[in-house]
Design a protein around this motif. Sequence first.
Motif, short mmCIF file in Angstrom:
data_model
loop_
_atom_site.label_atom_id
_atom_site.label_comp_id
_atom_site.label_asym_id
_atom_site.label_seq_id
_atom_site.Cartn_x
_atom_site.Cartn_y
_atom_site.Cartn_z
N GLY A 161 -24.41 14.67 6.77
CA GLY A 161 -23.75 13.94 5.77
C GLY A 161 -23.01 12.81 6.24
N GLN A 162 -22.69 11.77 5.50
CA GLN A 162 -22.16 10.52 5.93
C GLN A 162 -20.64 10.17 5.20
N THR A 163 -19.65 9.87 5.85
CA THR A 163 -18.47 9.52 5.55
C THR A 163 -18.36 8.25 4.81
N GLU A 164 -17.37 8.30 3.95
CA GLU A 164 -17.01 6.96 3.47
C GLU A 164 -16.81 5.78 4.17
N GLU A 165 -16.13 6.07 5.40
CA GLU A 165 -16.07 5.16 6.44
C GLU A 165 -17.23 4.45 6.97
N LYS A 166 -18.03 5.21 7.07
CA LYS A 166 -19.46 5.00 7.76
C LYS A 166 -20.37 4.34 6.79
N ASN A 167 -20.23 4.83 5.50
CA ASN A 167 -20.92 4.00 4.49
C ASN A 167 -20.36 2.40 4.46
N ARG A 168 -19.10 2.11 4.42
CA ARG A 168 -18.44 1.12 4.38
C ARG A 168 -18.65 0.15 5.90
N GLU A 169 -18.67 0.78 6.85
CA GLU A 169 -19.08 0.17 7.89
C GLU A 169 -20.61 -0.33 7.92
N ARG A 170 -21.54 0.25 7.49
CA ARG A 170 -23.00 -0.28 7.30
C ARG A 170 -22.88 -1.43 6.41
N LEU A 171 -22.22 -1.52 5.15
CA LEU A 171 -22.10 -2.40 4.30
C LEU A 171 -21.53 -3.58 5.02
N PHE A 172 -20.64 -3.64 5.72
CA PHE A 172 -19.91 -4.64 6.44
C PHE A 172 -20.80 -5.42 7.51
N ARG A 173 -21.51 -4.44 8.27
CA ARG A 173 -22.43 -4.66 9.18
C ARG A 173 -23.64 -5.62 8.66
N ALA A 174 -24.11 -5.08 7.63
CA ALA A 174 -25.22 -5.87 6.97
C ALA A 174 -24.94 -7.31 6.29
N VAL A 175 -23.69 -7.25 5.82
CA VAL A 175 -23.11 -8.52 5.28
C VAL A 175 -22.90 -9.65 6.61
N TYR A 176 -22.37 -9.22 7.54
CA TYR A 176 -22.11 -9.89 8.72
C TYR A 176 -23.47 -10.36 9.21
N TYR A 177 -24.52 -9.44 9.38
CA TYR A 177 -25.84 -9.92 10.11
C TYR A 177 -26.24 -11.19 9.09
N GLU A 257 -8.30 -0.08 5.54
CA GLU A 257 -7.93 1.29 5.16
C GLU A 257 -8.52 1.35 3.80
N ILE A 258 -9.26 2.93 3.65
CA ILE A 258 -9.88 3.19 2.24
C ILE A 258 -9.29 4.22 1.67
N THR A 259 -9.11 4.19 0.35
CA THR A 259 -8.41 5.47 -0.25
C THR A 259 -8.75 5.36 -1.64
N GLN A 260 -8.83 6.49 -2.23
CA GLN A 260 -9.01 6.89 -3.87
C GLN A 260 -7.73 6.92 -4.66
N SER A 261 -6.60 6.67 -4.01
CA SER A 261 -5.49 6.52 -4.48
C SER A 261 -5.15 5.12 -5.16
N ASP A 262 -4.12 4.93 -6.14
CA ASP A 262 -4.19 3.50 -6.76
C ASP A 262 -2.93 2.86 -6.29
N LEU A 263 -2.84 1.99 -5.43
CA LEU A 263 -1.65 1.25 -4.92
C LEU A 263 -0.69 0.73 -6.33
N SER A 264 -1.50 0.30 -7.38
CA SER A 264 -0.98 -0.17 -8.45
C SER A 264 0.11 0.72 -9.20
#
Length: 367
Positions: A161-177, A257-264
């Motif tokens: 299983g993949q974590t939310e952090e790992k999914n974001r890491e892959r997205l950010f890396r793909a954008v960077y490349y 930092e990633i969260t499902q809570s709403d800072l607003s």
Amino acid sequence: MSTSFANYLLAAVSTVTIHPVRRTKDKMDILMKSELGLQEQDPRVLWEEDLQPKTSILKILIPLSNLKKSEIKRITYIKQVPGSQTQIHRAPVFDKEWRLKNAFQKKRKVPARCTRLQAAQTESQIDTDIEIEGDSMLETEGSLGQQAFVKAGMKRAKPVGQTEEKNRERLFRAVYYHMRELLKEQVQEHSVDGSQRSHILPFTEIADLRYWSSEFATNPIPDATDSWKPDLVLLDYRLRKFSFSQKSWKDVLTGVEITQSDLSVDRKIPLFLGVATKGYLMMWEQPWCRFILIFSISKFKLRAHYMDRSGMVISKPLPIVTSPVHFVDMLNTINLANRSSLGFDPTTPFQLTLIYRMALMPCFPGR
């Protein structure tokens, strides 16, 4: 802010402190909660949502580009599939929304005639993948399961299983490349014909290599007095082969930092305290920075947390799904711009910074 805590904080973060006093986690928590809990008497944290300023720190810090949504839809995850003949598959990172999971349900082979940018992006990721040990930067969907499959031969291992952090890491890396290759083309065109025409990206030079990592999402960054686990951090690419125990807060360029809570809705949630404390630790370990810039993503809304030694400003939320271009502009600024965009003092030579980090920091008794 009370005088005692003002003196306490200023003594702790001052760059002229020769022999800093070690602060334990308990005292750090008391300090930060006191700082953040005196908003009515002496606000040290400014929320743009409350102030409603004419502009935003995001507009000040993030230069606008000429990117179009069509270019963002060209950004792809790249996956290398083993077999008798290795194949390269692609999957778009954005299509009406950011694809963080199951991007390769509909696999796409690299076309025989791919664009020059796509070819360069693939080559760049393959080169990077060869250099990194233990974590494939090429395979951006289910890499842990993929590596297990490779080691097991033709027998597919149980998927991990993949974590939310790992999914974001892959997205950010793909954008960077993708964006780094786009910037390379832009710089090369300018050097060849000296064209002054408007370019897609607002940068004129290629900055040092960096990489996104979620390695500290489960292992706290080594620190003698405090223990925090940032979800995502941006690091110098030369640190990629170092173990996590060899890295510290002085190496973190920025973080998300990633969260499902709403800072607003709730500003007392742990994310708020965590971001402030992590910014403090970065500021402490990096006296060559004029300010610290950290980001949070809450309910698919991005906020910038700008911190200096006077306080903190939290930007208005940017919806990353309905504003993908502005979101990529933010990523491009911290990925591709020079380090002054991340708060590094341009009057401090980078070589001097490295000398300070390598020679002086170990001599300090601690904070």
